[in-house]
Design a protein around this motif. Structure first.
Motif, PDB file in Angstrom:
ATOM      1  N   MET A   1      17.089  36.593 -10.148  1.00  0.00           N
ATOM      2  CA  MET A   1      16.095  35.560 -10.433  1.00  0.00           C
ATOM      3  C   MET A   1      16.768  34.371 -11.126  1.00  0.00           C
ATOM      4  N   ASN A   2      16.395  33.157 -10.746  1.00  0.00           N
ATOM      5  CA  ASN A   2      16.938  31.953 -11.343  1.00  0.00           C
ATOM      6  C   ASN A   2      16.309  31.718 -12.701  1.00  0.00           C
ATOM      7  N   LYS A   3      17.102  31.806 -13.751  1.00  0.00           N
ATOM      8  CA  LYS A   3      16.607  31.616 -15.105  1.00  0.00           C
ATOM      9  C   LYS A   3      16.667  30.129 -15.456  1.00  0.00           C
ATOM     10  N   LEU A   4      15.550  29.424 -15.278  1.00  0.00           N
ATOM     11  CA  LEU A   4      15.532  27.976 -15.439  1.00  0.00           C
ATOM     12  C   LEU A   4      15.771  27.544 -16.877  1.00  0.00           C
ATOM     13  N   LEU A   5      15.495  28.440 -17.832  1.00  0.00           N
ATOM     14  CA  LEU A   5      15.658  28.094 -19.244  1.00  0.00           C
ATOM     15  C   LEU A   5      16.780  28.897 -19.889  1.00  0.00           C
ATOM     16  N   LYS A   6      17.737  29.319 -19.100  1.00  0.00           N
ATOM     17  CA  LYS A   6      18.817  30.184 -19.591  1.00  0.00           C
ATOM     18  C   LYS A   6      19.506  29.575 -20.806  1.00  0.00           C
ATOM     19  N   ASP A   7      19.567  30.377 -21.876  1.00  0.00           N
ATOM     20  CA  ASP A   7      20.257  30.038 -23.126  1.00  0.00           C
ATOM     21  C   ASP A   7      19.611  28.892 -23.903  1.00  0.00           C
ATOM     22  N   LYS A   8      18.424  28.460 -23.514  1.00  0.00           N
ATOM     23  CA  LYS A   8      17.710  27.450 -24.291  1.00  0.00           C
ATOM     24  C   LYS A   8      17.175  28.072 -25.578  1.00  0.00           C
ATOM     25  N   VAL A   9      17.139  27.287 -26.632  1.00  0.00           N
ATOM     26  CA  VAL A   9      16.561  27.713 -27.903  1.00  0.00           C
ATOM     27  C   VAL A   9      15.150  27.145 -27.998  1.00  0.00           C
ATOM     28  N   ALA A  10      14.167  28.037 -28.096  1.00  0.00           N
ATOM     29  CA  ALA A  10      12.767  27.623 -28.117  1.00  0.00           C
ATOM     30  C   ALA A  10      12.083  28.100 -29.388  1.00  0.00           C
ATOM     31  N   VAL A  11      11.156  27.294 -29.870  1.00  0.00           N
ATOM     32  CA  VAL A  11      10.312  27.652 -31.013  1.00  0.00           C
ATOM     33  C   VAL A  11       8.864  27.540 -30.574  1.00  0.00           C
ATOM     34  N   VAL A  12       8.086  28.586 -30.826  1.00  0.00           N
ATOM     35  CA  VAL A  12       6.662  28.586 -30.485  1.00  0.00           C
ATOM     36  C   VAL A  12       5.881  28.894 -31.756  1.00  0.00           C
ATOM     37  N   THR A  13       5.156  27.919 -32.277  1.00  0.00           N
ATOM     38  CA  THR A  13       4.338  28.182 -33.458  1.00  0.00           C
ATOM     39  C   THR A  13       3.059  28.906 -33.034  1.00  0.00           C
ATOM     40  N   GLY A  14       2.561  29.750 -33.919  1.00  0.00           N
ATOM     41  CA  GLY A  14       1.380  30.533 -33.571  1.00  0.00           C
ATOM     42  C   GLY A  14       1.643  31.443 -32.395  1.00  0.00           C
ATOM     43  N   GLY A  15       2.828  32.054 -32.379  1.00  0.00           N
ATOM     44  CA  GLY A  15       3.251  32.814 -31.203  1.00  0.00           C
ATOM     45  C   GLY A  15       2.997  34.301 -31.260  1.00  0.00           C
ATOM     46  N   SER A  16       2.212  34.767 -32.224  1.00  0.00           N
ATOM     47  CA  SER A  16       2.040  36.212 -32.372  1.00  0.00           C
ATOM     48  C   SER A  16       0.857  36.779 -31.602  1.00  0.00           C
ATOM     49  N   SER A  17       0.064  35.911 -30.971  1.00  0.00           N
ATOM     50  CA  SER A  17      -1.092  36.413 -30.216  1.00  0.00           C
ATOM     51  C   SER A  17      -1.552  35.362 -29.217  1.00  0.00           C
ATOM     52  N   GLY A  18      -2.432  35.790 -28.307  1.00  0.00           N
ATOM     53  CA  GLY A  18      -3.111  34.869 -27.405  1.00  0.00           C
ATOM     54  C   GLY A  18      -2.199  34.015 -26.560  1.00  0.00           C
ATOM     55  N   ILE A  19      -2.541  32.732 -26.459  1.00  0.00           N
ATOM     56  CA  ILE A  19      -1.783  31.804 -25.629  1.00  0.00           C
ATOM     57  C   ILE A  19      -0.349  31.675 -26.129  1.00  0.00           C
ATOM     58  N   GLY A  20      -0.164  31.628 -27.439  1.00  0.00           N
ATOM     59  CA  GLY A  20       1.183  31.488 -27.988  1.00  0.00           C
ATOM     60  C   GLY A  20       2.086  32.636 -27.611  1.00  0.00           C
ATOM     61  N   LEU A  21       1.569  33.851 -27.656  1.00  0.00           N
ATOM     62  CA  LEU A  21       2.353  35.022 -27.279  1.00  0.00           C
ATOM     63  C   LEU A  21       2.698  34.983 -25.791  1.00  0.00           C
ATOM     64  N   ALA A  22       1.745  34.571 -24.970  1.00  0.00           N
ATOM     65  CA  ALA A  22       1.997  34.453 -23.531  1.00  0.00           C
ATOM     66  C   ALA A  22       3.062  33.401 -23.241  1.00  0.00           C
ATOM     67  N   ILE A  23       3.035  32.300 -23.995  1.00  0.00           N
ATOM     68  CA  ILE A  23       4.055  31.260 -23.820  1.00  0.00           C
ATOM     69  C   ILE A  23       5.427  31.803 -24.175  1.00  0.00           C
ATOM     70  N   ALA A  24       5.514  32.493 -25.312  1.00  0.00           N
ATOM     71  CA  ALA A  24       6.798  33.056 -25.730  1.00  0.00           C
ATOM     72  C   ALA A  24       7.342  34.014 -24.679  1.00  0.00           C
ATOM     73  N   LYS A  25       6.474  34.851 -24.151  1.00  0.00           N
ATOM     74  CA  LYS A  25       6.896  35.814 -23.132  1.00  0.00           C
ATOM     75  C   LYS A  25       7.410  35.104 -21.888  1.00  0.00           C
ATOM     76  N   ARG A  26       6.708  34.056 -21.448  1.00  0.00           N
ATOM     77  CA  ARG A  26       7.133  33.330 -20.249  1.00  0.00           C
ATOM     78  C   ARG A  26       8.480  32.631 -20.479  1.00  0.00           C
ATOM     79  N   LEU A  27       8.655  32.009 -21.630  1.00  0.00           N
ATOM     80  CA  LEU A  27       9.913  31.321 -21.906  1.00  0.00           C
ATOM     81  C   LEU A  27      11.075  32.312 -21.938  1.00  0.00           C
TER      82      LEU A  27
END
Length: 248
Positions: A1-27
Motif C-alpha cells: 500500500m502507498n503510504k502517502l503520509l510516510k514518516d510525517k509527524v502529526a498532532v491531533v488535539t482531542g484525539g482520544s475519542s470520536g472524530i479525533g480518534l478516527a483521524i489519528a487512526k487514518r493518519l
C-alpha cells in the motif's frame, strides 16, 4: 500500500475519542507518526494502546497556553517539527435562547475559539514550508439549527480566523484548511440529544440528501486528503463533509 503520509509527524488535539480518534487512526494508516492529546489521562492512554506503536499521547488542555507550550516543547525535543496539525478539540452544548448560561458561553468559546487560536499560534515555531494545518469546524458555522447558536458562533469565528491567517502566513508555505463535518455517528452526538437521541438522529437522517448521518472514518478521510501533498495547492477552504445537508 502507498503510504502517502510516510514518516510525517502529526498532532491531533482531542484525539482520544470520536472524530479525533478516527483521524489519528487514518493518519497512522497512511504512514504518519501521530501525537494525540486529551484532558483525560485514562481515555488518552486507552486510545494510544488502541492506535498502536505509531501513536503517543500527551495530556493537554487546549484552552491553556501553558499546557500547549508544554505539549509543543515535548514535540520539539522529540522531532523538532510538525508536518500535520489537526486542531480537533472542541465541543458544543444544546441550549435555546433564554436558557443559555454564562458557563456554557465561556466553555464553548474557550475551547472552540481560544483553543484553536492557541493550538495554531503556539505551534508556529514547529511548522515549516509544506506543513498542513487542518481545523475541524462544523456545518453549524452556516447552519447551526435550533439551540446551537453559541456553538455555531464559535465555528463561524473559526472560519473567519482562517481567512485572516491564510493572508498572514503568505509566503510561509504553511497551508490552513477547515473540514466541517455534519452530524456524525459518535457517542458525543448521542449524548448531546440525551434521552431523545433516537428522535434527534431520525431528524438529522431525514434532513440529509444521502439519507444518513456521517461516520467518523469519512471525516478522517477528508482530513487525510487535506493533510497530504495531494492537496498541496488547496489553501484556505472550508470543506463540508455532511452529505449535502447544509445545502437544503
Amino acid at each position: 500500500m502507498n503510504k502517502l503520509l510516510k514518516d510525517k509527524v502529526a498532532v491531533v488535539t482531542g484525539g482520544s475519542s470520536g472524530i479525533g480518534l478516527a483521524i489519528a487512526k487514518r493518519l497512522i494508516n497512511d504512514g504518519a507518526n501521530v501525537v494525540i492529546t486529551g484532558r483525560n489521562t485514562e481515555k488518552l492512554n486507552q486510545a494510544v494502546i488502541a492506535l498502536g506503536d505509531s501513536a503517543s499521547g500527551i495530556v493537554t488542555d487546549v484552552s491553556c497556553r501553558a499546557s500547549l507550550d508544554d505539549l509543543y516543547q515535548q514535540i520539539k525535543t522529540a522531532t523538532g517539527h510538525i508536518d500535520i496539525l489537526v486542531a480537533n478539540a472542541g465541543g458544543g452544548v444544546h441550549a435555546p435562547l433564554g436558557q443559555i448560561t454564562e458557563q456554557q458561553i465561556d466553555e464553548q468559546f474557550a475551547t472552540n475559539v481560544k483553543g484553536v487560536v492557541l493550538t495554531v499560534q503556539q505551534a508556529l515555531p514547529l511548522l515549516q514550508n509544506g506543513s498542513s494545518v487542518v481545523i475541524i469546524g462544523s456545518t453549524a458555522s452556516v447552519d447551526p439549527g435550533p439551540a446551537m447558536s453559541i456553538y455555531g458562533a464559535t465555528k463561524a469565528a473559526v472560519r473567519n480566523m482562517v481567512r485572516s491567517w491564510v493572508a498572514e502566513l503568505h509566503g510561509s508555505g504553511i497551508r490552513l484548511n477547515i473540514v466541517s463535518p455534519g452530524p456524525t455517528n459518535t457517542a458525543s452526538l448521542r449524548t448531546a440529544f440525551g434521552d431523545k437521541a433516537e428522535e434527534g438522529l431520525a431528524l438529522l437522517t431525514a434532513k440529509c440528501p444521502l439519507g444518513r448521518i456521517g461516520e467518523p472514518e469519512e471525516i478522517a478521510a477528508a482530513v487525510a486528503f487535506l493533510a497530504g501533498d495531494e492537496s498541496g495547492y488547496v489553501n484556505g477552504i472550508e470543506l463540508f463533509a455532511d452529505g449535502g445537508a447544509s445545502q437544503t
